[in-house]
Design a protein around this motif. Structure first.
Motif, PDB file in Angstrom:
ATOM      1  N   LEU A 188       0.833  -1.209   0.000  1.00 39.93           N
ATOM      2  CA  LEU A 188       0.000   0.000   0.000  1.00 39.93           C
ATOM      3  C   LEU A 188       0.867   1.258   0.000  1.00 39.93           C
ATOM      4  N   ARG A 189       1.923   1.243   0.762  1.00 40.14           N
ATOM      5  CA  ARG A 189       2.787   2.426   0.801  1.00 40.14           C
ATOM      6  C   ARG A 189       3.461   2.668  -0.551  1.00 40.14           C
ATOM      7  N   VAL A 190       3.886   1.597  -1.209  1.00 38.91           N
ATOM      8  CA  VAL A 190       4.499   1.746  -2.531  1.00 38.91           C
ATOM      9  C   VAL A 190       3.475   2.296  -3.528  1.00 38.91           C
ATOM     10  N   ALA A 191       2.257   1.731  -3.512  1.00 35.61           N
ATOM     11  CA  ALA A 191       1.215   2.221  -4.426  1.00 35.61           C
ATOM     12  C   ALA A 191       0.918   3.690  -4.174  1.00 35.61           C
ATOM     13  N   SER A 192       0.878   4.081  -2.929  1.00 34.31           N
ATOM     14  CA  SER A 192       0.610   5.476  -2.583  1.00 34.31           C
ATOM     15  C   SER A 192       1.722   6.394  -3.088  1.00 34.31           C
ATOM     16  N   GLU A 193       2.956   5.983  -2.856  1.00 35.53           N
ATOM     17  CA  GLU A 193       4.094   6.816  -3.261  1.00 35.53           C
ATOM     18  C   GLU A 193       4.187   6.954  -4.780  1.00 35.53           C
ATOM     19  N   LYS A 194       3.772   5.908  -5.505  1.00 35.30           N
ATOM     20  CA  LYS A 194       3.898   5.915  -6.966  1.00 35.30           C
ATOM     21  C   LYS A 194       2.589   6.268  -7.678  1.00 35.30           C
ATOM     22  N   ALA A 195       1.549   6.603  -6.894  1.00 30.58           N
ATOM     23  CA  ALA A 195       0.238   6.930  -7.463  1.00 30.58           C
ATOM     24  C   ALA A 195      -0.285   5.797  -8.332  1.00 30.58           C
ATOM     25  N   GLY A 196      -0.207   4.578  -7.795  1.00 26.03           N
ATOM     26  CA  GLY A 196      -0.670   3.417  -8.525  1.00 26.03           C
ATOM     27  C   GLY A 196      -1.893   2.782  -7.894  1.00 26.03           C
ATOM     28  N   TYR A 197      -2.419   1.788  -8.565  1.00 25.54           N
ATOM     29  CA  TYR A 197      -3.550   1.013  -8.061  1.00 25.54           C
ATOM     30  C   TYR A 197      -3.034  -0.250  -7.373  1.00 25.54           C
ATOM     31  N   THR A 198      -3.811  -0.791  -6.447  1.00 29.51           N
ATOM     32  CA  THR A 198      -3.502  -2.090  -5.875  1.00 29.51           C
ATOM     33  C   THR A 198      -4.768  -2.700  -5.285  1.00 29.51           C
ATOM     34  N   LEU A 199      -4.682  -3.995  -5.020  1.00 28.51           N
ATOM     35  CA  LEU A 199      -5.761  -4.713  -4.335  1.00 28.51           C
ATOM     36  C   LEU A 199      -5.348  -4.883  -2.887  1.00 28.51           C
ATOM     37  N   SER A 200      -6.246  -4.516  -1.966  1.00 30.23           N
ATOM     38  CA  SER A 200      -5.943  -4.602  -0.537  1.00 30.23           C
ATOM     39  C   SER A 200      -7.100  -5.223   0.215  1.00 30.23           C
ATOM     40  N   ASP A 201      -6.792  -5.908   1.312  1.00 30.75           N
ATOM     41  CA  ASP A 201      -7.871  -6.225   2.237  1.00 30.75           C
ATOM     42  C   ASP A 201      -8.300  -4.916   2.895  1.00 30.75           C
ATOM     43  N   ARG A 202      -9.589  -4.814   3.191  1.00 32.93           N
ATOM     44  CA  ARG A 202     -10.118  -3.549   3.707  1.00 32.93           C
ATOM     45  C   ARG A 202      -9.505  -3.176   5.063  1.00 32.93           C
ATOM     46  N   ALA A 203      -9.232  -4.188   5.903  1.00 32.57           N
ATOM     47  CA  ALA A 203      -8.731  -3.907   7.255  1.00 32.57           C
ATOM     48  C   ALA A 203      -7.392  -3.191   7.213  1.00 32.57           C
ATOM     49  N   THR A 204      -6.458  -3.687   6.418  1.00 30.61           N
ATOM     50  CA  THR A 204      -5.146  -3.046   6.364  1.00 30.61           C
ATOM     51  C   THR A 204      -5.246  -1.659   5.747  1.00 30.61           C
ATOM     52  N   TYR A 205      -6.086  -1.515   4.720  1.00 27.27           N
ATOM     53  CA  TYR A 205      -6.259  -0.191   4.117  1.00 27.27           C
ATOM     54  C   TYR A 205      -6.793   0.811   5.144  1.00 27.27           C
ATOM     55  N   LEU A 206      -7.830   0.422   5.875  1.00 26.94           N
ATOM     56  CA  LEU A 206      -8.400   1.343   6.859  1.00 26.94           C
ATOM     57  C   LEU A 206      -7.409   1.666   7.960  1.00 26.94           C
ATOM     58  N   ALA A 207      -6.621   0.663   8.385  1.00 27.17           N
ATOM     59  CA  ALA A 207      -5.654   0.890   9.458  1.00 27.17           C
ATOM     60  C   ALA A 207      -4.579   1.887   9.030  1.00 27.17           C
ATOM     61  N   GLN A 208      -4.302   1.981   7.724  1.00 23.82           N
ATOM     62  CA  GLN A 208      -3.242   2.865   7.242  1.00 23.82           C
ATOM     63  C   GLN A 208      -3.758   4.037   6.413  1.00 23.82           C
ATOM     64  N   ARG A 209      -5.056   4.148   6.295  1.00 24.76           N
ATOM     65  CA  ARG A 209      -5.652   5.130   5.379  1.00 24.76           C
ATOM     66  C   ARG A 209      -5.117   6.544   5.575  1.00 24.76           C
ATOM     67  N   ASP A 210      -4.936   6.963   6.803  1.00 24.99           N
ATOM     68  CA  ASP A 210      -4.521   8.342   7.064  1.00 24.99           C
ATOM     69  C   ASP A 210      -3.116   8.644   6.568  1.00 24.99           C
ATOM     70  N   THR A 211      -2.329   7.616   6.287  1.00 20.84           N
ATOM     71  CA  THR A 211      -0.966   7.827   5.802  1.00 20.84           C
ATOM     72  C   THR A 211      -0.843   7.601   4.297  1.00 20.84           C
ATOM     73  N   LEU A 212      -1.967   7.324   3.635  1.00 19.16           N
ATOM     74  CA  LEU A 212      -1.937   6.957   2.220  1.00 19.16           C
ATOM     75  C   LEU A 212      -2.659   7.982   1.347  1.00 19.16           C
ATOM     76  N   ALA A 213      -2.148   8.177   0.145  1.00 14.56           N
ATOM     77  CA  ALA A 213      -2.833   9.009  -0.849  1.00 14.56           C
ATOM     78  C   ALA A 213      -3.579   8.081  -1.804  1.00 14.56           C
ATOM     79  N   LEU A 214      -4.462   7.262  -1.236  1.00 15.89           N
ATOM     80  CA  LEU A 214      -5.220   6.273  -1.999  1.00 15.89           C
ATOM     81  C   LEU A 214      -6.672   6.293  -1.568  1.00 15.89           C
TER      82      LEU A 214
END
Length: 288
Positions: A188-214
């Motif tokens: 998720l961090r790599v996708a955010s830094e590179k402005a890319g798409y990825t598939l994530s489980d919702r739990a990990t995305y929500l846990a890190q959402r505030d640090t991601l530009a996704l």
């Protein structure tokens, strides 16, 4: 006998630690209380979401068993079980799990919980996938040659991603398709830094959402259900396996009290639970 962690697995876990994982590395036979120490091999999503940080200390208090956690992809976790290098598995790759249990070295496989996968990407959504079903979304990403960041690590998430490409009739390749070989949080961090798409489980995305530009761009597809099972290992996998510890953990995590905790986890922080408890439910209804 001292149980050692293979060099390749140790390297993978050290990489995860460098990316924020708190996976413990000590072999189960180390220390004075080795007879009450077990190894849990699990997917990175249970670690990155924070669920294990909440549950495992309570398990130790309730049971007396210390837990050494190896947070890797589900495929790697299953391989650890196959080699007798883990006592119990908590994984989310149903087809691989079923094939593994059929081999005959594992004990019970029980339903624990589920959440879902989501396709995330930059808010600008250059491929125009917002609101599409998952298969249509990956097809548009490929057509646009928009950056897609894959875990590429034989995890349950990676298996589901490959299934989406297969359903779309696409073999993803080229500079637009990049694999990290890492866990969910790191990907998720790599996708955010590179402005890319990825598939994530919702739990990990929500846990890190505030640090991601996704943003979540595709969700709610029945094909994106993410189901977790606990699998007990037996001494058929290796003489060092501790089936008593495996059963203690499996019984504990499917118990009513712990299932209630699972259902509440994340609600206070994110306004919604990160997992839905499923112990005792009909698996057919979950497509598991």
């Amino acid at each position: 006998m001292r149980r050692t962690i293979p060099a390749l697995v140790l390297a993978a876990v050290l990489l995860l630690v460098g990316c924020g994982s708190t996976a413990a590395l000590t072999p189960s036979a180390a220390g004075p209380s080795a007879e009450k120490s077990l190894i849990l091999a699990t997917t990175t999503s249970t670690q990155d979401s924070g669920l294990l940080d909440e549950l495992l200390p309570q398990f130790t208090r309730d049971s007396g068993w210390q837990v050494k956690t190896l947070a890797v992809g589900s495929g790697q976790a299953i391989e650890l079980g196959r080699r007798g290098e883990a006592d119990v598995l908590l994984v989310h790759s149903p087809a691989a799990e079923q094939a593994f249990v059929a081999e005959g070295t594992a004990g019970q496989r029980r339903l624990v919980m589920h959440n879902d996968f989501v396709l995330v990407g930059p808010g600008s959504d250059p491929a125009g996938i917002r609101g599409l079903d998952s298969v249509g979304a990956v097809a548009k990403i490929a057509a646009a040659r928009a950056l897609f960041v894959s875990r590429g690590d034989d995890s349950g998430t990676h298996a589901r991603e490959k299934d989406l490409w297969k359903k779309a009739g696409i073999t993803p390749e080229g500079s637009w398709y990049q694999a990290t070989g890492q866990g969910m949080g790191a990907t998720l961090r790599v996708a955010s830094e590179k402005a890319g798409y990825t598939l994530s489980d919702r739990a990990t995305y929500l846990a890190q959402r505030d640090t991601l530009a996704l943003d979540v761009l595709s969700e709610g597809d029945p094909g994106l259900l993410n189901v977790y099972h606990v699998i007990e290992m037996t001494t058929k996998a290796g003489e060092r396996v501790q089936p008593g510890g495996a059963q203690a953990f499996a019984d504990w995590i499917v118990s009513p009290t712990v299932q209630q905790q699972v259902g509440e986890f994340g609600r206070a922080t994110f306004g919604q639970p990160l997992f839905t408890p499923d112990a005792g439910k009909d698996e057919a209804g979950l497509g598991a």
